[in-house]
Structure formats: C-alpha cells, structure tokens
Design a protein around this motif. Structure first.
Motif, PDB file in Angstrom:
ATOM      1  N   GLY A  76       0.777  -1.230   0.000  1.00  7.68           N
ATOM      2  CA  GLY A  76       0.000   0.000   0.000  1.00  7.68           C
ATOM      3  C   GLY A  76       0.807   1.277   0.000  1.00  7.68           C
ATOM      4  O   GLY A  76       0.273   2.345   0.308  1.00  7.68           O
ATOM      5  N   ARG A 130      -2.286  -4.455  -1.265  1.00 11.12           N
ATOM      6  CA  ARG A 130      -3.068  -3.559  -0.419  1.00 11.12           C
ATOM      7  C   ARG A 130      -3.268  -2.230  -1.135  1.00 11.12           C
ATOM      8  O   ARG A 130      -2.396  -1.747  -1.842  1.00 11.12           O
ATOM      9  CB  ARG A 130      -2.349  -3.305   0.905  1.00 11.12           C
ATOM     10  N   ARG A 185      -7.391  -6.861   1.671  1.00 11.69           N
ATOM     11  CA  ARG A 185      -8.128  -5.610   1.498  1.00 11.69           C
ATOM     12  C   ARG A 185      -8.067  -4.716   2.731  1.00 11.69           C
ATOM     13  O   ARG A 185      -8.866  -3.794   2.870  1.00 11.69           O
ATOM     14  CB  ARG A 185      -9.594  -5.922   1.155  1.00 11.69           C
ATOM     15  N   TRP A 190       0.542 -13.251   3.593  1.00  7.47           N
ATOM     16  CA  TRP A 190      -0.398 -12.455   4.372  1.00  7.47           C
ATOM     17  C   TRP A 190      -1.014 -13.343   5.447  1.00  7.47           C
ATOM     18  O   TRP A 190      -1.482 -14.449   5.155  1.00  7.47           O
ATOM     19  CB  TRP A 190      -1.507 -11.910   3.480  1.00  7.47           C
TER      20      TRP A 190
END
Length: 341
Positions: A73, A158, A218, A259
């Motif tokens: 992310g 992400r 997510r 993850w």
C-alpha cells in the motif's frame, strides 16, 4: 498548500458519501503523488505503483524492494493516511492498454496526425519478443501470461485496485498510447473479444472473486512485519527462494509475500495467502513457509498454467509437495492455506 477548490470538495456535505480520487499530476509537469492535499478525504492514482509493477514485469534489475513497498500500500507515500489512499493501477485511459503494454516497445501514434510526436515515451513496456501482432505461439503465450501476472499482482496488493475497461479481454489500441482524439476502432470496445479472449476474462473474474473472499488482502492499514497478536506469524512476511529469506539484491527477480489474517478484526483467523512472483527468464524452486498445524497450501492460481490459470473460488487443490513449488519463468503463483481434509 491549501487549494480552495480541493478543500471545498473535501468538506462539502453533499459529497460526504462520495469517493474523491485525484490524478495527482498535470500536463504542466506538476507531480504530487504522495503529497496531494488530501484533507483525509482524497485518494490518489498511485503512478509509482504503475511504474514499479511495469518495470518488475519486464524484468528490470533492482525493483524487488520497491515492489514490496507498493504491494503493502505504499507506506512511504501514504503513511498516516492508510493503504486506501493508494489507487493501484497498471494501466489507465492515458497510455498503453494492458495488451499493448506487453506487445509494444514503442508508441505507434501515427493515426493521431502528429507524426508520432504526441503521447508519452516512458512507457516501461516490453513487446515480449516482437513488435505488435505476431503468429508466434510462444510470444502470444508469454503475452497472455504477462497480462495475468499484472492482474494477479494488482488484485493481491493492499490499496484500491483499478482496472482499465477492456484489459480483462485484452483490448488493443494497436500501440497507440494517446487515443483521446480517436473515435474509431482504436478506441472502441470490441465486444467480440469477450468470446475470443474468454480465458483471460475468466482469469480476471476468478482473481477478483479471490480478493473479495480474503479480507487480509483488502485491509485499510499498512501491514506490519511484526506479530502484534502473538500468533506466530507477522501480518506480512517476505520470502525468497528460501522461506523467510528475502533477497533484496539488485539481480533478484523473485519475491514471495505471505499475508496472515490472524491480526484482522474480522473472522479471518485462518486466512493465509501466499503470493510468489518470478520475473526471471528461468524457473525457480521456491521453499514455502510453514503455517498453522493441520493446514496445507492449496493452489489458487499459476499464471503459467495452460488452462485459465486461476481456479474457481473454493476449488483450490492441495499441493503435491507442501514444502516446495516450482515457479515457472515470468509467472506469478497464489496459494491459500486450508485445513487438511
């Protein structure tokens, strides 16, 4: 620092339920990716995600470390704002389509009437061995694999994924990367490709369903490499050809990310997803990390497979060898841990 229109949009009560997304650059050269005035409301097209993913897919050196940052992310850009500030994408309405990104080294904008002088030159594209359409089955198979690689990495990162309409069926603009001025077959959506490229469409559909089914992909925050829940695994961990031993050297083109869902507030305690990507031209045997007792790795997707490449959700099959997996050249593999039946 406080542009009045951007601020007004951010605080307008009529827009309170809208998603505000900025394309944080302009034709005059302004580039504010990561620094756009956001007022805790605006998300941004992450141009650095696009550039990094493209460079990795075509096999550039020294990209693995930056790829890891983009996958979680882009905390270097959006620290304090969360992963959802990052709109992750590989292609958009400007530039190459996904099919053209893997089919052309150079732009081909002659139809625009500007002698091919318009449009961007820094596309980070690779034609896979031939410029434009070819009858070579190996090159076409590689292009198909590269498109699937991009979609799978995008959907397991992400942030908020964005897919250019038509990429899911391999829409082409014949190398034109500036088709805004075209009202022709170059810019139209050819609906016959839904049937002719059904394999790619099915892959994209399955990968989207996979993302939806795994909250760990997510999360709204940037994951940590520590173990805050004391479950034995960090939120996110990095791996190379050997488990727990990532290789950040410039020549490395293999990256594994695991993850762990134990740290989520939602009911995903047994949610483990492992994605390993290989942008090298050779295959690599990859050691898989061990997860909870009684769980084994199941195969969701292998972009090198001759069939669709990604199975229907819930039909993942256990690996024959639970400890190792051979990742084919220029391919991406996604695994999910499930209890032994």
């Amino acid at each position: 620092a406080n542009p009045p229109l951007i601020q007004a949009l951010a605080h307008d009560p009529i827009l309170r339920d809208c998603k505000l997304i900025a394309e944080a650059w302009d034709a005059g050269g302004l580039y504010q990716v990561g620094s756009f005035p956001n007022y805790h409301r605006w998300s941004e097209w992450n141009g650095k995600y696009r550039d990094t993913l493209r460079r990795y897919l075509k096999g550039d050196e020294g990209v693995v470390g930056d790829l890891a940052t983009r996958i979680v992310g882009s905390p270097d850009l959006y620290k304090g704002r969360g992963a959802r500030a990052s709109i992750n994408f590989v292609t958009c309405h400007d530039g190459f389509t996904l099919a053209d990104m893997v089919s052309y080294n150079d732009k081909h904008n002659e139809a625009n009437g500007e002698y091919n002088n318009d449009g961007a030159n820094d596309n980070n594209s690779w034609n896979s061995g031939a410029e434009g359409p070819t009858d070579n089955p190996e090159i076409n198979a590689l292009r198909d694999r590269q498109m699937k690689n991009a979609l799978l990495l995008l959907m397991t990162s992400r942030g908020v994924p964005m897919i250019l309409s038509g990429d899911e069926v391999g829409r082409t603009q014949k190398g034109n990367n500036n088709a805004y001025c075209q009202d022709s077959e170059l810019s139209w959506f050819d609906w016959s490709q839904v049937d002719t490229n059904s394999n790619l469409l099915e892959f994209a559909s399955n990968v989207i369903a996979f993302r939806q089914a795994h909250p760990v992909l997510r999360g709204a925050h940037h994951p940590s490499s520590i173990d805050p829940s004391d479950c034995g695994h960090p939120e996110v961990s990095w791996h190379g050809t050997r488990a727990w031993q990532p290789d950040w050297s410039p020549g490395c083109r293999v990256l594994g990310v695991m993850w762990c869902g134990h740290h989520l507030d939602v009911d995903a305690s047994a949610d483990y997803v492992y994605v390993v990507s290989n942008s090298h031209w050779d295959a690599h045997d990859v050691e898989l990390p061990v997860v909870d007792p009684g769980f084994v790795w199941h195969l969701f997707a292998d972009t090198s497979a001759e069939d669709t490449g990604a199975c229907v959700l819930g039909e993942e099959t256990p690996l024959t060898n639970p400890n190792w997996y051979t990742v084919s050249p220029r391919s991406v593999v996604a695994l999910v841990a499930r209890p032994v039946s």
